[in-house]
Design a protein around this motif. Structure first.
Motif, PDB file in Angstrom:
ATOM      1  N   ASP A 646      -2.669   0.431  -5.149  1.00 33.47           N
ATOM      2  CA  ASP A 646      -2.497   0.944  -3.796  1.00 33.47           C
ATOM      3  C   ASP A 646      -1.175   1.689  -3.766  1.00 33.47           C
ATOM      4  O   ASP A 646      -0.105   1.086  -3.836  1.00 33.47           O
ATOM      5  N   GLU A 647      -1.243   3.002  -3.667  1.00 35.92           N
ATOM      6  CA  GLU A 647      -0.012   3.798  -3.784  1.00 35.92           C
ATOM      7  C   GLU A 647       0.889   3.679  -2.563  1.00 35.92           C
ATOM      8  O   GLU A 647       2.033   4.092  -2.609  1.00 35.92           O
ATOM      9  N   THR A 648       0.370   3.132  -1.485  1.00 33.88           N
ATOM     10  CA  THR A 648       1.262   2.953  -0.344  1.00 33.88           C
ATOM     11  C   THR A 648       2.150   1.732  -0.547  1.00 33.88           C
ATOM     12  O   THR A 648       3.081   1.507   0.201  1.00 33.88           O
ATOM     13  N   LEU A 649       1.827   0.929  -1.541  1.00 31.17           N
ATOM     14  CA  LEU A 649       2.638  -0.260  -1.818  1.00 31.17           C
ATOM     15  C   LEU A 649       3.385  -0.162  -3.139  1.00 31.17           C
ATOM     16  O   LEU A 649       4.358  -0.888  -3.361  1.00 31.17           O
ATOM     17  N   CYS A 650       2.927   0.715  -4.021  1.00 30.84           N
ATOM     18  CA  CYS A 650       3.503   0.743  -5.370  1.00 30.84           C
ATOM     19  C   CYS A 650       4.899   1.348  -5.336  1.00 30.84           C
ATOM     20  O   CYS A 650       5.084   2.473  -4.876  1.00 30.84           O
TER      21      CYS A 650
END
Lengths: 819, 290
Positions: A646-650
């Motif tokens: 999940d790129e919004t968390l990475c």
């Protein structure tokens, strides 16, 4: 008229070896050869061809020498040996007919002579009878089935058809850059499962160097005129990505060969079946159904030179009355059967199993020996579990003795269906690549043969009868599993008899919205996506895995298809004719109601979507595009378990990679940053554990397996050949040497010793390597199998960005509609 | 339409929670309960004249806070120790954030609001700074990843740097037909362009100082006055320079984002160690010199 004890027809490796033994034993003999030289098949090999001596572990038992080498060195050696051994060779002697039986054979030759013999050894091979193309346009003179000298051709567009050893070698020979040929090899299969590893490697290397190209899963449709420029002919080819038109000046088709059946049958020999590729019925001592007439070599079903030569030696020993002689692999097979409750010789076991197990009826004893060496035998008491529902497994089981019970209802263990001796089970796991669908236990003491996936695939590829029976059995089982509870046996039989297996390419639609049809499709392998056309867009509805069925809904919508179903990847579906269902349903109101109940939830979703058609929002669009990205672009439709981020968390800390390296031997099996993203979903370069793993396509030491939790892993048998790395379309396998051991974490934290967490850098490795570099072996994700807590990449993610998903757990609008 | 409640922070169509929501805010709840109890006890308990660290409640809060600080620092080891077992670093982070924040209340109550110029208040002040730097971390973790993903558009840092190198080669080639003065300008632009800026310019992300951008502007102006024959090649070079300038902007933003995600740690971690030292000094002094 010449009269001998043994007449040997054909002077290839088998016949030559037989003649050598006869000569050594002082038995009167004649070796009949059609042409003016020995061993025509080998003689016609490409000039300079390197001939291998496989299988490596099989000892050679012959009076004629043979070891790997060039075509020329082997032919010269055999000519010398034939002379040294004083073999009675008769060249230019084409046999036109064989009559009689033991003690009294008459062999007619094309030149009018007749030879009398007590025994005949038929070793004519199959190369005189190559399989031909039957596509339109292939009767042109530039379509050939043999290639003597590749140096004769230059500056041509050449298409080689057939990815067997012959085809690969021809293609490589023609692809010499100095000749300027543009060579394309077409291979029907997904990979090159029937070719020698070294050839396959050379082929890949040649492609990487740009010397030639090959297309797998491709087949010729037709050859037609219509190209422009110098090349007037084009080959129209069916490929994974649709039709392709390739200019061609020459087609070289190497499609294997079939036994010269007419000639052999005229001598009175029976064959195992009606198929073109069937082999003669033979005793374990190679005697055909005509007493005294022995058949060895490729004609007996074994194409390898070493096998042929051993058979030549053995057959003369048998004829000479040697009853003690055992094939070289007998001790290994004796070991396999040592715990059997009944004592039988290996040969008797082979016959027993072949006759008992219907699937194997067409398999020659030699092929039996080969796959038995790879198989296991299990003995189970009543009640013992043989396989569990939801286990991962792709081997098949054949019941030699006893009965097993299949638990058909997971909630009620006592509800079972028996499978009797002689039948197989486990085939659905093999075909679909998914988990076992039922638990199977022994119902009485049973003896069961477990044949591993690769051996089964090889059998299916080389014996048409096995493939045919396998298809029939699996269709029967799948129809029974889905409809067996609802329909009477007679109806199930009718459906199975009219079922048809259709191969599909990725993207092929087999149900089209708006069409009128009530055919039902079972997805046999692969997977499918269901889409509906709403407001000028195809909206993704659901994802259907192998083992499930689609198309039944039109029975409740007056035969109108309410959605489109397309293959998500290369798949196979079974088409069940809709008329049968329509008739059954209209005749039987109870059945109508129970089928209606069966499809109630799908109907609900469908009606829901129909009702909301107008108000579908961008959320659905997003859902559709995300599904397409994951399933189609990123290949997750064939995944069983994949890492996504999940790129919004990475936060890019790479702790996943570091944990991966540290929990294994210091090599990270994933590359976080690489890979595609869509809508903040990132699919890093990391193994997806495919249903039908591409990496397994051609692993020479058979080192790639699927573990109990579904993980595809590489065991210590890896020889580092790199085949799996080349076959993986997702680039998730690397060839790497295990780095030296690092100092512990605490000493790094406290004193800064060692390179710290994660994969050590090359400089550190170089400095700290003691002695030689270890070999580079294939390294890939094993889902942290056997490590408590599961995949380290997910556990070590500080923000929860890394998750592992399996496609059957997500991506369905159905779930939301029911919320 | 049922809303996509299970789609949380991204559109990933499966249920998963980020570190802040971990287990439905389990550690937020734990922290709140801890704070609530401390506050109630603080106001209810009878500790004599006035609250300070030396009362029974002061000792209790102090002990809890000190143990918490030590445990919070263990995150650094947990993160780096890839061991087997059913632990989740996300769970640890979640607990670290909420329990760490609760210290603001717990430790403040421990002081009994008595501050001075001493080792005790130093420890307290360090703790507050560490926690505040942690808040910056949470802010960046919550906002930067999405921006970073937008900016890098599927490309890895290596891809970006490779693309810049490729443009450099193109530039050198395209500059061949130009007059020497322009060639020198292009060469200088290549030589003087720094991809990885210093720390300060990296967070300010100013493109004004970029040699490539300046060269692109200058050569575009030069184009107006240049010879007819020079115009076309100049145009080509300017186009490449502008492409490179855009790519540089993207790369620098990427580096800036990466820096933001790490910069706060350069305060958070060393200050934590300073805090640990001050904490030990505080405890030792309390027991030996009180």
């Amino acid at each position: 008229m010449e009269s001998v004890k043994i007449a040997i027809v054909g002077s290839g490796p088998a016949g030559l070896s037989a003649a050598g033994r006869a000569s050594a034993r002082g038995v009167s003999h004649v070796l009949l050869e059609k042409t003016d030289h020995l061993s025509d098949t080998i003689f016609k090999y490409q000039r300079g061809k390197y001939i291998m001596a496989t299988p490596d572990q099989l000892p050679l038992r012959s009076d004629i020498a043979f070891e790997a080498g060039s075509r020329e060195s082997i032919i010269n050696r055999w000519d010398d040996d034939a002379e040294k051994q004083k073999i009675n060779v008769r060249l230019h002697s084409e046999v036109t007919a064989i009559q009689g039986s033991r003690g009294n054979f008459q062999i007619s030759l094309a030149d009018g002579d007749t030879i009398k013999a007590e025994y005949v050894v038929l070793a004519v091979g199959v190369q005189g009878n190559p399989n031909k193309l039957r596509n339109p346009g292939t009767d042109q003179p530039f379509v050939q089935y043999q290639l003597d000298d590749p140096k004769e051709y230059y500056d041509e567009n050449i298409i080689v058809i057939g990815g067997g050893d012959a085809g690969i070698e021809n293609a490589l020979g023609l692809a010499d850059p100095q000749q300027g040929n543009i060579v394309t090899l077409l291979q029907r299969a997904d990979g090159f499962p029937r070719s020698k590893e070294a050839n396959v490697q050379a082929l890949y290397a040649a492609r990487d160097q740009g010397r030639l190209d090959f297309i797998t899963e491709a087949s010729l449709i037709r050859v037609e005129q219509g190209g422009s420029g110098e090349s007037l002919w084009v080959a129209v080819v069916d490929t994974k990505d649709g039709e392709a038109r390739l200019p061609c000046d020459r087609i070289i088709a190497r499609l294997g060969a079939a036994p010269p059946r007419k000639f052999v049958e005229a001598a009175g020999v029976e064959f195992t079946g009606p198929d073109r590729e069937a082999f003669p019925v033979l005793s374990p001592k190679y005697e055909s159904t005509v007493p005294g007439l022995y058949i060895i070599g490729a004609l007996a079903g074994f194409p390898l030179i070493k096998h042929c030569m051993n058979q030549g030696h053995d057959v003369v020993e048998f004829i000479s009355g040697n009853k003690e002689l055992q094939p070289p692999d007998t001790p290994l097979l004796e070991e396999l059967f040592k715990d059997a409750p009944v004592k039988r010789s290996v040969d008797d076991w082979i016959v027993h199993i072949r006759d008992r197990v219907e699937l194997l009826n067409d398999v020659s004893p030699l092929q039996m020996r080969e796959f038995l060496l790879a198989s296991q035998i299990h003995y189970k008491k009543r009640g013992d579990i043989i396989m569990n529902r939801n286990d991962i497994g792709s081997s098949i089981f054949a019941i030699i003795d006893g009965t097993v019970a299949v638990e058909v209802d997971p909630n009620n263990r006592s509800k079972t269906v028996p499978i009797q001796a002689g039948n197989i089970f486990g085939e659905l796991g093999l075909i679909s690549g998914r988990r076992r669908t039922a638990t199977v236990r022994a119902d009485e003491p049973v003896m069961i043969l477990e044949i591993p996936r690769n051996a089964t695939l090889k059998l299916m590829a080389s014996v048409p009868g096995v493939k045919r029976r396998m298809d029939r059995i699996s269709t029967e089982r799948q129809v029974g599993q889905i409809f067996g509870q609802l329909l009477p046996q007679s109806a199930v039989d009718e459906i199975v008899n009219n079922a048809e297996i259709l191969p599909l390419k990725a993207g092929d639609a087999f149900i089209k919205e708006g069409d009128r049809s009530t055919d039902i499709f079972i997805i046999r392998s692969g997977s499918a996506v269901v889409e509906k056309h709403i407001g000028n867009k195809d909206v993704f509805l659901s994802y259907v895995l192998a083992g499930n069925y689609v198309g039944e809904m039109s029975l409740f919508y007056d035969g109108l298809r309410t959605a489109t179903v397309r293959a998500a990847i290369k798949s196979e579906v079974v088409r069940l004719p809709g008329q049968i269902f329509e008739r059954l349903l209209s005749n039987n109101p109870d059945l109508y109601r129970s089928v209606e109940r069966l499809v109630a939830s799908r109907r609900k979703v469908n009606d829901y979507i129909e009702a909301k058609r107008e108000s579908f929002s961008s959320v659905v669009d997003m859902h559709t595009s995300v599904a397409r990205f994951l399933l189609e672009e990123e290949g997750l439709s064939e995944a069983t378990d994949a890492l996504v981020i999940d790129e919004t968390l990475c936060v890019g800390c790479d702790n996943c990679e570091k944990a991966c390296a540290d929990i294994h031997e210091g090599i990270s099996r994933l590359d976080r940053e690489a890979g595609n993203s869509y809508a903040y979903i990132h699919v890093p370069t990391s193994c997806r554990h495919c249903e039908h793993p591409h990496c397994m396509t051609d692993c020479p030491p058979d080192a790639i397996h699927r573990g109990p939790d579904g993980e595809v892993f590489i065991d210590e048998k890896c020889i580092g050949c790199g085949n799996c790395q080349r076959y993986c379309p997702y680039g998730v396998i690397q060839m790497a040497a295990i780095p030296p051991k690092k100092p512990g974490l605490l000493s790094w934290l406290a004193f800064g010793t060692g390179p710290g967490p994660g994969e050590p850098d090359q400089d550190w490795i170089k400095e700290n390597r003691q002695g030689e570099d270890p070999p580079k072996l294939a390294v890939k994700c094993d889902m942290c199998a056997g490590i408590k807590g599961g995949p380290a990449c997910v556990r070590a993610c500080p923000t929860g960005a890394a998750v592992r998903i399996s496609p059957d757990e997500y991506l369905s609008l159905a779930g939301e509609a029911q919320e | 339409m049922a809303t996509n409640t299970h789609m949380r922070s991204s559109d990933l169509p499966i249920s998963h929670e980020g570190f802040l929501e971990h287990k439905r805010f389990r550690y937020l709840k734990v922290a709140l309960v801890l704070i609530l109890i401390s506050v109630i006890v603080y106001f209810v308990a009878d500790v004599g004249a006035r609250h300070n660290g030396g009362t029974w409640l002061g000792y209790a809060l102090g002990t809890i806070s000190a143990l918490l600080i030590v445990w919070l620092m263990f995150l650094g080891i947990r993160k780096r120790a890839a061991t087997a077992g059913h632990w989740s670093l996300k769970g640890w982070t979640s607990a670290h954030v909420y329990l760490g924040s609760s210290l603001l209340v717990l430790a403040t109550l421990h002081t009994g609001f008595q501050f001075g110029l001493n080792i005790h208040t130093l420890a307290y002040a360090l703790m507050v700074i560490v926690i505040v730097s942690g808040f910056f971390g949470i802010y960046y973790y919550a906002t930067v990843p999405r921006r970073m993903s937008d900016n890098r558009a599927h490309r890895t840092q290596k891809d970006l740097l490779d693309a810049i190198r490729a443009l450099n080669r193109e530039l050198t080639e395209a500059a061949q037909p130009l007059d020497p003065k322009y060639v020198n300008e292009v060469k200088r632009a290549i030589r003087k362009t720094k991809i990885k800026p210093g720390l300060l310019s990296s967070i300010s992300s100013a493109q004004r100082q970029c040699a490539t951008t300046r060269a692109a502007k200058r050569l575009r102006r030069a184009m107006e006055t240049a010879d007819e024959s020079m115009r076309r090649p100049l145009e080509t070079v300017v186009a490449i320079l502008e492409r490179k300038s855009a790519l540089l902007l993207r790369t620098r933003r990427h580096i800036r984002n990466k820096t933001l995600l790490r910069l706060w740690l350069y305060f958070h971690v060393p200050l934590s160690f300073a805090l640990l030292a001050a904490l030990i000094a505080h405890i030792v002094s309390v027991f030996f010199y009180w």
